[in-house]
Motif scaffolding. Structure first.
Motif, PDB file in Angstrom:
ATOM      1  N   ASN A 212       0.825  -1.215   0.000  1.00  0.00           N
ATOM      2  CA  ASN A 212       0.000   0.000   0.000  1.00  0.00           C
ATOM      3  C   ASN A 212       0.855   1.258   0.000  1.00  0.00           C
ATOM      4  OD1 ASN A 212      -1.720  -2.051   2.081  1.00  0.00           O
ATOM      5  ND2 ASN A 212      -2.775  -1.281   0.275  1.00  0.00           N
ATOM      6  N   GLU A 213       1.958   1.187  -0.731  1.00  0.00           N
ATOM      7  CA  GLU A 213       2.863   2.322  -0.873  1.00  0.00           C
ATOM      8  C   GLU A 213       2.875   2.810  -2.313  1.00  0.00           C
ATOM      9  OE1 GLU A 213       6.169   1.169   2.558  1.00  0.00           O
ATOM     10  OE2 GLU A 213       6.536   0.599   0.464  1.00  0.00           O
ATOM     11  N   ILE A 214       3.260   4.087  -2.491  1.00  0.00           N
ATOM     12  CA  ILE A 214       3.376   4.676  -3.828  1.00  0.00           C
ATOM     13  C   ILE A 214       4.834   4.971  -4.136  1.00  0.00           C
ATOM     14  CG2 ILE A 214       2.724   6.582  -5.330  1.00  0.00           C
ATOM     15  CD1 ILE A 214       0.271   7.011  -3.673  1.00  0.00           C
ATOM     16  N   TRP A 215       5.250   4.577  -5.325  1.00  0.00           N
ATOM     17  CA  TRP A 215       6.574   4.894  -5.843  1.00  0.00           C
ATOM     18  C   TRP A 215       6.403   5.725  -7.104  1.00  0.00           C
ATOM     19  CZ3 TRP A 215      11.290   2.625  -3.854  1.00  0.00           C
ATOM     20  CH2 TRP A 215      11.074   1.771  -2.746  1.00  0.00           C
ATOM     21  N   THR A 216       7.208   6.792  -7.259  1.00  0.00           N
ATOM     22  CA  THR A 216       7.100   7.658  -8.429  1.00  0.00           C
ATOM     23  C   THR A 216       8.468   7.868  -9.057  1.00  0.00           C
ATOM     24  OG1 THR A 216       7.351   9.674  -7.085  1.00  0.00           O
ATOM     25  CG2 THR A 216       5.101   8.884  -7.482  1.00  0.00           C
ATOM     26  N   TRP A 217       8.480   8.200 -10.355  1.00  0.00           N
ATOM     27  CA  TRP A 217       9.737   8.462 -11.038  1.00  0.00           C
ATOM     28  C   TRP A 217       9.474   9.263 -12.314  1.00  0.00           C
ATOM     29  CZ3 TRP A 217       7.358   3.742 -10.559  1.00  0.00           C
ATOM     30  CH2 TRP A 217       6.957   3.089 -11.727  1.00  0.00           C
ATOM     31  N   GLY A 218      10.545   9.886 -12.845  1.00  0.00           N
ATOM     32  CA  GLY A 218      10.431  10.692 -14.051  1.00  0.00           C
ATOM     33  C   GLY A 218      10.574  12.167 -13.765  1.00  0.00           C
ATOM     34  N   CYS A 219       9.831  12.987 -14.510  1.00  0.00           N
ATOM     35  CA  CYS A 219       9.919  14.440 -14.382  1.00  0.00           C
ATOM     36  C   CYS A 219       9.265  14.912 -13.083  1.00  0.00           C
ATOM     37  CB  CYS A 219       9.236  15.093 -15.576  1.00  0.00           C
ATOM     38  SG  CYS A 219       9.216  16.894 -15.525  1.00  0.00           S
ATOM     39  N   GLY A 220       9.986  15.730 -12.332  1.00  0.00           N
ATOM     40  CA  GLY A 220       9.473  16.204 -11.053  1.00  0.00           C
ATOM     41  C   GLY A 220       8.945  17.618 -11.075  1.00  0.00           C
ATOM     42  N   ARG A 221       8.915  18.220 -12.257  1.00  0.00           N
ATOM     43  CA  ARG A 221       8.461  19.611 -12.367  1.00  0.00           C
ATOM     44  C   ARG A 221       7.051  19.766 -11.804  1.00  0.00           C
ATOM     45  NH1 ARG A 221       8.645  22.338 -18.220  1.00  0.00           N
ATOM     46  NH2 ARG A 221       7.159  20.636 -18.570  1.00  0.00           N
ATOM     47  N   ASN A 222       6.803  20.878 -11.133  1.00  0.00           N
ATOM     48  CA  ASN A 222       5.509  21.203 -10.518  1.00  0.00           C
ATOM     49  C   ASN A 222       5.136  20.232  -9.398  1.00  0.00           C
ATOM     50  OD1 ASN A 222       4.916  21.591 -13.835  1.00  0.00           O
ATOM     51  ND2 ASN A 222       4.644  23.395 -12.530  1.00  0.00           N
TER      52      ASN A 222
ATOM     53  N   GLU B 102       3.855   7.033   3.939  1.00  0.00           N
ATOM     54  CA  GLU B 102       4.155   5.788   4.644  1.00  0.00           C
ATOM     55  C   GLU B 102       3.219   5.631   5.846  1.00  0.00           C
ATOM     56  OE1 GLU B 102       8.365   3.930   4.732  1.00  0.00           O
ATOM     57  OE2 GLU B 102       8.665   6.086   5.018  1.00  0.00           O
ATOM     58  N   GLY B 103       2.699   4.444   6.006  1.00  0.00           N
ATOM     59  CA  GLY B 103       1.753   4.195   7.082  1.00  0.00           C
ATOM     60  C   GLY B 103       0.310   4.405   6.672  1.00  0.00           C
ATOM     61  N   SER B 104       0.100   5.021   5.489  1.00  0.00           N
ATOM     62  CA  SER B 104      -1.257   5.213   4.981  1.00  0.00           C
ATOM     63  C   SER B 104      -1.697   3.978   4.209  1.00  0.00           C
ATOM     64  CB  SER B 104      -1.326   6.434   4.058  1.00  0.00           C
ATOM     65  OG  SER B 104      -0.985   7.625   4.745  1.00  0.00           O
ATOM     66  N   GLN B 105      -2.994   3.761   4.158  1.00  0.00           N
ATOM     67  CA  GLN B 105      -3.554   2.630   3.414  1.00  0.00           C
ATOM     68  C   GLN B 105      -3.924   3.120   2.019  1.00  0.00           C
ATOM     69  OE1 GLN B 105      -3.405  -0.250   4.739  1.00  0.00           O
ATOM     70  NE2 GLN B 105      -5.136  -1.567   4.300  1.00  0.00           N
ATOM     71  N   VAL B 106      -2.957   3.063   1.103  1.00  0.00           N
ATOM     72  CA  VAL B 106      -3.193   3.529  -0.259  1.00  0.00           C
ATOM     73  C   VAL B 106      -4.005   2.487  -1.025  1.00  0.00           C
ATOM     74  CG1 VAL B 106      -2.148   4.200  -2.442  1.00  0.00           C
ATOM     75  CG2 VAL B 106      -1.091   4.908  -0.283  1.00  0.00           C
ATOM     76  N   LEU B 107      -5.175   2.887  -1.502  1.00  0.00           N
ATOM     77  CA  LEU B 107      -6.034   1.979  -2.248  1.00  0.00           C
ATOM     78  C   LEU B 107      -5.834   2.110  -3.747  1.00  0.00           C
ATOM     79  CD1 LEU B 107      -9.375   2.460  -0.276  1.00  0.00           C
ATOM     80  CD2 LEU B 107      -7.607   0.721   0.059  1.00  0.00           C
ATOM     81  N   GLN B 108      -5.543   3.326  -4.206  1.00  0.00           N
ATOM     82  CA  GLN B 108      -5.396   3.562  -5.638  1.00  0.00           C
ATOM     83  C   GLN B 108      -4.595   4.840  -5.849  1.00  0.00           C
ATOM     84  OE1 GLN B 108      -9.096   4.319  -7.658  1.00  0.00           O
ATOM     85  NE2 GLN B 108      -8.233   4.091  -9.703  1.00  0.00           N
ATOM     86  N   ALA B 109      -3.828   4.890  -6.929  1.00  0.00           N
ATOM     87  CA  ALA B 109      -3.110   6.104  -7.325  1.00  0.00           C
ATOM     88  C   ALA B 109      -3.107   6.172  -8.841  1.00  0.00           C
ATOM     89  CB  ALA B 109      -1.682   6.100  -6.788  1.00  0.00           C
ATOM     90  N   VAL B 110      -3.448   7.335  -9.394  1.00  0.00           N
ATOM     91  CA  VAL B 110      -3.534   7.494 -10.842  1.00  0.00           C
ATOM     92  C   VAL B 110      -2.873   8.792 -11.261  1.00  0.00           C
ATOM     93  CG1 VAL B 110      -5.609   6.097 -11.160  1.00  0.00           C
ATOM     94  CG2 VAL B 110      -5.845   8.516 -10.578  1.00  0.00           C
ATOM     95  N   ALA B 111      -2.315   8.791 -12.474  1.00  0.00           N
ATOM     96  CA  ALA B 111      -1.632   9.962 -13.009  1.00  0.00           C
ATOM     97  C   ALA B 111      -2.417  10.579 -14.142  1.00  0.00           C
ATOM     98  CB  ALA B 111      -0.237   9.566 -13.500  1.00  0.00           C
ATOM     99  N   GLY B 112      -2.573  11.913 -14.099  1.00  0.00           N
ATOM    100  CA  GLY B 112      -3.032  12.662 -15.256  1.00  0.00           C
ATOM    101  C   GLY B 112      -1.799  13.060 -16.044  1.00  0.00           C
TER     102      GLY B 112
END
Length: 452
Positions: free
Chosen positions: A401-411, A432-442
């Motif tokens: 239930n964690e989020i990992w991100t990568w790529g352009c960090g602008r904004n 960290e410690g949160s119950q992530v159910l979903q994450a989506v990118a625009g």
């Protein structure tokens, strides 16, 4: 709420039933929540897609870390991020929308004040429909009713509404009558095309089709105007930020050239592959990925950045060149992502993230050949659950239930508290410690669904 993930490893060979079950669990694990939830957002707020309060300097502001979206009901079950707007579906089956509304993609009617676009509001015209999922693109929004009906709204000259010949606008949700007899479970929307998947594994496509992004629908085929822009970007010699801006300009210039291209105005069954059951699909800006029940991944459309992942450049839906077995797929503007089965992996369930396509801002999460599907080693040891791609960044949710991100960090679109680009996946530590159910990118913003 405790989210239980896979308890067994998928291995090739048992047949389509296991693959279908795995895909279903990977893509729907967040849709059964009955607990209170919070929607958070981060990234570019210039279009109001973050759903955050108006600033004194414009329609919104950037958020460098996940920030709660106020004004939403406490029982959101699923979320979707369009290019510049956002959607949320509640457990009661209502759709809420916020962000850009120039093309009526918020479903509020023509007189909605510009200064309120960043405020989440319930979509009008769906009071008789209990919605179970919603999907968004740049100019279109879509919702699936609990009866499998498909509803669309927005404005597109490329047939993306699927409502019939020369119908280019639906200010309020309209049912796609051509799919009345089908039980739709998923929709994916590119810039000028769309795909819909049914419960029994059939695939339908509509919109712009000439470059094979919808398979062999239609009779006229030619390379996408977007394919001609890749060499210009690659040879510009500019830095990452400047090249990204140059690429964006060239992409939209090429999109303008597509205006008079052939269009399928209503959903058409994609049958060129024979009696095949499909289990997943994803639309990039101008390319498509389609996964069948045997684990074969097909790609079609523009290959400007190597996003098709195959040596065979014939137009149509053809197999991606990979040795892995995909079980879940996603796409960004010009890059492709897949969760794949790999029995040699050190991840708990033998699942790895594989990427290919445009990598100007490290949105593949790795170095190496762009057009060749390769493993993102920075996620070794993690079990990926879902992937999502933006314009030039990507994210993954894991079984922890964690989020990992990568790529352009602008904004702040990576949610890491800075604007720095990241070559490899980075953990969004503030969650960290949160119950992530979903994450989506625009395109340039992100939404996260958290269980309280």
């Amino acid at each position: 709420m405790t989210v239980r993930f896979l308890t067994r490893k998928y291995r090739p060979g048992p047949g389509p039933g296991i693959l279908w079950g795995l895909v279903t669990r990977l893509t729907r694990r967040w849709m059964t929540s009955t607990n209170k939830t919070t929607v958070m957002s981060f990234g570019d707020g210039s279009h109001g897609a973050l759903g955050l309060p108006m600033s004194q300097t414009g329609p919104g502001f950037d958020a460098y870390e996940p920030t709660p979206v106020s004004g939403l009901p406490p029982y959101v079950s699923t979320i979707s991020a369009g290019h510049y707007h956002s959607l949320a579906v509640t457990s009661e089956g209502h759709v809420w929308a916020w962000g850009r509304n120039y093309e009526a993609q918020l479903g509020r009617g023509p007189l909605s004040p510009r200064e309120t676009w960043n405020e989440p509001q319930k979509v009008q015209g769906l009071s008789q429909v209990k919605v179970r999922a919603a999907f968004a693109s740049g100019v279109i929004s879509a919702a699936i009713g609990d009866d499998g009906s498909l509803w669309v709204w927005g404005k597109s000259k490329r047939g993306q509404l699927g409502l019939g010949k020369d119908i280019t606008e639906a200010v309020l949700p309209s049912r796609v009558e051509a799919l009345t007899e089908e039980d739709i479970i998923k929709v994916s929307l590119g810039w000028g095309h769309a795909l819909a998947l049914t419960k029994d594994g059939k695939l339908f496509g509509w919109g712009y089709y000439a470059d094979g992004r919808l398979g062999k629908i239609g009779e006229f085929f030619e390379t996408s105007p977007l394919d001609s822009v890749a060499s210009k970007v690659e040879s510009s010699g500019e830095n990452s930020g400047s090249m990204t801006e140059a690429a964006e300009g060239l992409v939209f210039e090429a999109i303008e050239k597509e205006k008079n291209m052939p269009i399928a105005w209503e959903p058409t069954s994609i049958k060129e592959l024979g009696d095949v059951k499909f289990v997943d699909m994803a639309c990039g800006l101008d390319h498509s990925l389609v996964l069948d029940s045997d684990g074969t991944l097909l790609s079609g459309g523009s290959n400007a950045y190597g996003q098709l992942g195959r040596v065979n450049q014939d137009l149509g839906l053809l197999p991606v060149d990979m040795s892995f077995i995909p079980v879940n797929i996603a796409s960004g503007l010009g890059h492709s992502l897949a969760i794949c089965n790999d029995t040699s992996s050190d991840s708990v369930d033998g699942l790895r993230v594989v990427t290919w396509g445009w990598n100007q801002s490290y949105q593949l999460g790795r170095k190496g050949p762009q057009s060749v599907p390769l493993v993102v080693e920075g996620l070794s040891g993690e079990t990926p659950v879902s992937l999502s791609g933006g314009r030039v960044h990507s994210l993954a949710v894991t079984a922890k239930n964690e989020i990992w991100t990568w790529g352009c960090g602008r904004n702040g679109r990576l949610g890491l508290g800075s604007s720095a680009d990241e070559v490899e996946p980075m953990l969004v530590e503030c969650l960290e410690g949160s119950q992530v159910l979903q994450a989506v990118a625009g395109f340039d913003h992100n939404l996260v669904l958290i269980a309280e």
